[in-house]
Design an enzyme around this catalytic site. Structure first.
Site, PDB file in Angstrom:
ATOM      1  NE  ARG A  34      -5.765   0.819  12.870  1.00 19.61           N
ATOM      2  CZ  ARG A  34      -5.334   0.383  13.814  1.00 19.61           C
ATOM      3  NH1 ARG A  34      -4.994   1.315  14.820  1.00 19.61           N
ATOM      4  NH2 ARG A  34      -5.387  -0.710  14.399  1.00 19.61           N
ATOM      5  CD1 TRP A  82      -3.676  -5.485   6.592  1.00 18.01           C
ATOM      6  CD2 TRP A  82      -3.553  -3.915   5.203  1.00 18.01           C
ATOM      7  NE1 TRP A  82      -2.353  -5.751   5.822  1.00 18.01           N
ATOM      8  CE2 TRP A  82      -2.414  -4.587   5.017  1.00 18.01           C
ATOM      9  CE3 TRP A  82      -3.656  -2.767   4.390  1.00 18.01           C
ATOM     10  CZ2 TRP A  82      -1.344  -4.259   4.302  1.00 18.01           C
ATOM     11  CZ3 TRP A  82      -2.498  -2.181   3.601  1.00 18.01           C
ATOM     12  CH2 TRP A  82      -1.498  -3.195   3.339  1.00 18.01           C
ATOM     13  CG  ASN A 108      -8.236  -5.184  13.827  1.00 17.51           C
ATOM     14  OD1 ASN A 108      -7.407  -5.869  12.905  1.00 17.51           O
ATOM     15  ND2 ASN A 108      -7.391  -4.366  14.525  1.00 17.51           N
ATOM     16  N   GLY A 109      -8.616  -8.437  13.167  1.00 22.74           N
ATOM     17  CA  GLY A 109      -7.870  -9.707  13.523  1.00 22.74           C
ATOM     18  C   GLY A 109      -8.288 -10.931  12.865  1.00 22.74           C
ATOM     19  CD  GLU A 496      16.904  -4.069   6.185  1.00 32.46           C
ATOM     20  OE1 GLU A 496      17.352  -4.237   5.122  1.00 32.46           O
ATOM     21  OE2 GLU A 496      15.874  -3.403   6.750  1.00 32.46           O
ATOM     22  CE  LYS A 500      14.952  -0.233   6.927  1.00 29.86           C
ATOM     23  NZ  LYS A 500      15.170  -1.178   5.689  1.00 29.86           N
ATOM     24  CD  GLU A 503      15.690   2.040   3.011  1.00 30.74           C
ATOM     25  OE1 GLU A 503      14.416   2.410   2.439  1.00 30.74           O
ATOM     26  OE2 GLU A 503      15.507   1.250   3.756  1.00 30.74           O
TER      27      GLU A 503
HETATM   28  C1  AGP Z   1      13.279  -1.218   2.370  1.00 28.59           C
HETATM   29  O1  AGP Z   1      13.453  -0.388   3.487  1.00 28.59           O
HETATM   30  C2  AGP Z   1      13.118  -0.330   1.144  1.00 28.59           C
HETATM   31  N1  AGP Z   1      11.908   0.373   1.165  1.00 28.59           N
HETATM   32  C3  AGP Z   1      13.021  -1.077  -0.216  1.00 28.59           C
HETATM   33  O2  AGP Z   1      14.276  -1.660  -0.257  1.00 28.59           O
HETATM   34  C4  AGP Z   1      12.001  -2.182  -0.310  1.00 28.59           C
HETATM   35  O3  AGP Z   1      12.354  -3.106   0.518  1.00 28.59           O
HETATM   36  C5  AGP Z   1      12.211  -2.551  -1.750  1.00 28.59           C
HETATM   37  O4  AGP Z   1      11.804  -1.701  -2.635  1.00 28.59           O
HETATM   38  C6  AGP Z   1      11.098  -3.945  -2.108  1.00 28.59           C
HETATM   39  O5  AGP Z   1       9.550  -3.409  -1.765  1.00 28.59           O
HETATM   40  P1  AGP Z   1       8.535  -4.518  -1.699  1.00 28.59           P
HETATM   41  O6  AGP Z   1       9.071  -5.405  -0.684  1.00 28.59           O
HETATM   42  O7  AGP Z   1       7.403  -3.833  -1.535  1.00 28.59           O
HETATM   43  O8  AGP Z   1       8.755  -5.280  -3.030  1.00 28.59           O
END
Ligand code: AGP
Length: 627
Positions: A34, A82, A108-109, A496, A500, A503
């Site tokens: 987590r 966290w 937690n919360g 975005e 995705k 990636e």
């Molecule tokens: C997003 O899916 C990627 N893992 C990558 O673009 C990421 O958003 C970018 O490296 C920035 O990371 P950060 O938000 O931890 O700064």
């Protein structure tokens, strides 16, 4: 979010090697996935509470326990934190003690009203050792335990009930008291809590991973419920003592999938965490009159009123959240807002001065490109605010102020819930600046906040209806290229969606501003070319919607497979779309919180159909800590 474990066993179980400490530490090990930044345990033994807690990894706590063991015990609680309120330090780690060290509490919360409760308790002479909201909850329970019952027939369960009647926010609380060595009492509001039913022993966990090695019989605790466990009994009531029934179920996940909440990957789990990520990021940051209270934004309001330019610095997905923020902030605040890829920013000799507000966006808070750009901007005299998901990380530490997203730890490399939480936080910042500068009236802010409060349920609606989209994604697993079009706030969503797919499915994908199509990219359209089109609300600025519908016609006419994301009720796209995936109606500026979700699901499903590891895609790291 935090990991929580509770245990009560009987002496025969101890012979079986189930000491409270062993069970609790093993449970915390199972909950490490987590994400956390400190850990701690407390056991009840020999008429007192023994507690150990350390910042950093579980191994630090284990080393502490080896160096300074706690007594054998059959009753214990454990926590991986966290950090939200207060940095990841030993002091802020849980458990927190009260009632003279005889009561230990883990949480937690977020306790929303902890500040006023803290003032009340300080007035009673309570001394606090940490800056956490949890310690306030512990002190409240301890104060009630001691004053309401004066130690006679002290009743931890009743003290928990009375305390919960005063707490506001989201919380799972576990408590043990030296006066009642065979009992763990827990309370639940919004944050999850599960009971594990054993034979001569019972368990508590923030999810079943906390006890799956010992039992697969579980009972999910309901909203606003209190549970009291002993080795032989589990007693559930509401916050006022009215008995409640918990429905038992059998956990048939294996431990690995239990960590993912039964989802096929952390990315899938985090896509489904998004309603909560948005809700938690909104929680406690405005009042019923629509007044925003961004406590962590500690920059002199007079300086913020003088800001004449905003520069958003980020990379990757975070930069696309920044692009969404630009439309919203400029609309509400009328401040020119530039969005810069952090790695480009400081090499172009940018124009930055003391009237520039730099807003960095980073899930990890450790992205070196962003950190170096923030440092450069500060050297040039800019004020800096960090929108970040990782409490105590480097970028917020080196910023003048921070606005934490509360998405919880994001394990999958491909960012999903952090992205929606970043956009949510950016909206809050924009509204806060507008409120400060008087650009818009509180009534309008209240309306936007009301619209935002409906977003979690709308995201859930999209998640629930994603079957056909998943089917399409699986059918397209062999595609070699997918294009994404969007206009206005749909443009960053297109970017975005393309990222995705790149990636995690390793497919060429490109996002375009839909209006740019005719300036070149339309040459890419060939027969059967899949093109996603993110369509704005037909209720928004009229030209925006009709222009995008025209773009669909243009690519359709050239043979494209048009895959459209549109607002429910928008019939105008049907004639030109091979598939339409509808999202619930919402104001145009807020649409990215909804239109992004189908694109995340599409990418995850397609990558899964290709047999790829969506959580750890090739060549990528979760946090890019090199320039
Ligand atoms: C997003 O899916 C990627 N893992 C990558 O673009 C990421 O958003 C970018 O490296 C920035 O990371 P950060 O938000 O931890 O700064």
């Amino acid at each position: 979010m935090c990991g929580i474990v509770g245990y009560v066993g009987n002496s025969s179980r101890k012979e079986a090697g189930h000491s409270a400490l062993d069970v609790v530490v093993e449970g915390l090990r199972r909950l490490e996935y987590r994400g956390y930044d400190s850990a701690g345990v407390a056991v009840v033994a020999d008429g007192s509470i023994s507690s150990r807690k350390k910042s950093g990894k579980l191994s630090n706590l284990i080393a502490e326990l080896e160096a300074d063991p706690v007594p054998e015990s059959l009753t214990g609680i454990g926590h991986t934190r966290w950090a939200t309120h207060g940095g990841p330090t030993d002091q802020n780690a849980h458990p927190h003690l009260s009632d003279g060290g005889r009561l230990a509490v883990i949480h937690n919360g977020i306790i929303e009203n902890f500040a006023e409760l803290k003032q009340e308790l300080l007035a009673k002479g309570v001394v606090f050792a940490s800056e956490t909201d949890t310690e306030v909850a512990a002190a409240l329970i301890g104060d009630i335990f001691r004053t309401e019952f004066d130690g006679d027939g002290a009743n931890l369960t009743q003290a928990m009930r009375l305390a919960c009647q005063r707490l506001e926010g989201a919380f799972t609380l576990l408590a043990v008291h030296a006066d009642q060595p065979d009992v763990v009492v827990a309370a639940r509001r919004n944050s999850p809590l599960v009971v594990g039913l054993g034979d001569g022993e019972n368990f508590l966990g923030s999810d079943v991973s906390g006890f799956i090695d010992y039992t697969r019989r579980a009972v999910e605790l309901g909203q606003d419920q209190i549970v009291t466990i002993t080795a032989e009994s589990v007693d559930i009531t509401d916050f006022f003592g009215k008995p409640a029934e918990g429905k038992e179920y059998h956990v048939d996940w294996d431990p690995a999938s239990a960590e993912k909440g039964g989802f096929s990957s952390f990315m899938e789990k985090e896509i489904h965490d998004q309603p909560d990520a948005v809700a938690q990021t909104l929680l406690g940051r405005s009042d019923l009159d629509g007044k925003l209270t961004l406590d962590e934004v500690r920059i002199d309001p007079e300086l913020l009123k003088q800001v004449n330019k905003i520069i958003v610095l980020a990379c990757g997905t975070a930069a696309y959240a920044g692009l969404v923020a630009k439309y919203a902030i400029e609309n509400w605040c009328r401040i020119p807002t530039e969005v810069e890829l952090a790695h480009e920013f400081r090499y172009r000799d940018p124009i930055v001065d003391s009237n520039t507000l730099v807003v960095s966006i980073s899930q990890s808070g450790e992205t070196m490109d962003t950190l170096m750009a923030v440092r450069y901007a500060r050297e040039q005299g800019a004020k800096t605010i960090s929108i970040c998901n990782t409490n105590g990380s480097t970028i917020p530490r080196e910023s003048d102020a921070v606005l934490y997203t509360h998405a919880g730890p994001e394990i999958a490399v491909a960012s999903t819930k952090a992205f929606l939480a970043q956009i949510t936080a950016a909206y809050l910042l924009g509204l806060y600046l507008a409120q400060l500068r008087g650009n818009i009236f509180s009534g309008q802010i209240k309306d936007v906040l009301a619209d935002l409060s409906k977003i979690p349920a709308k995201i859930q609606h999209i998640l629930d209806g994603a079957g056909p989209l998943r089917e399409l994604a699986r059918s397209m697993k062999d595609e070699k290229s997918v294009l994404f079009l969007g206009r206005h706030v749909g443009y960053p969503v297109a970017l975005e969606g393309a990222l995705k797919l790149k990636e995690i499915a390793y497919i060429h994908a490109e996002g375009f501003a839909a209006g740019e199509l005719k300036h070149g990219p339309i040459a890419l359209i060939d027969d059967g070319q899949p093109v996603f089109v993110v369509v704005p609300s037909p209720r928004g600025r009229d030209s925006l919607h009709s222009k995008v519908v025209s773009n669909i016609q243009e690519v359709r006419a050239r043979g494209a497979r048009t895959l459209v994301i549109a607002e429910e009720g928008d019939e105008s796209v049907k004639d030109y779309a091979e598939h339409v995936f509808y999202v619930p109606e919402t104001p145009t500026l807020l649409m990215p919180l909804l239109t992004t979700v189908p694109l995340q699901i599409f990418a995850a499903e397609l990558a899964g159909a290709k047999g790829y590891d969506v959580d750890q895609p090739r060549n990528l790291a979760k946090s890019v800590t090199v320039e």
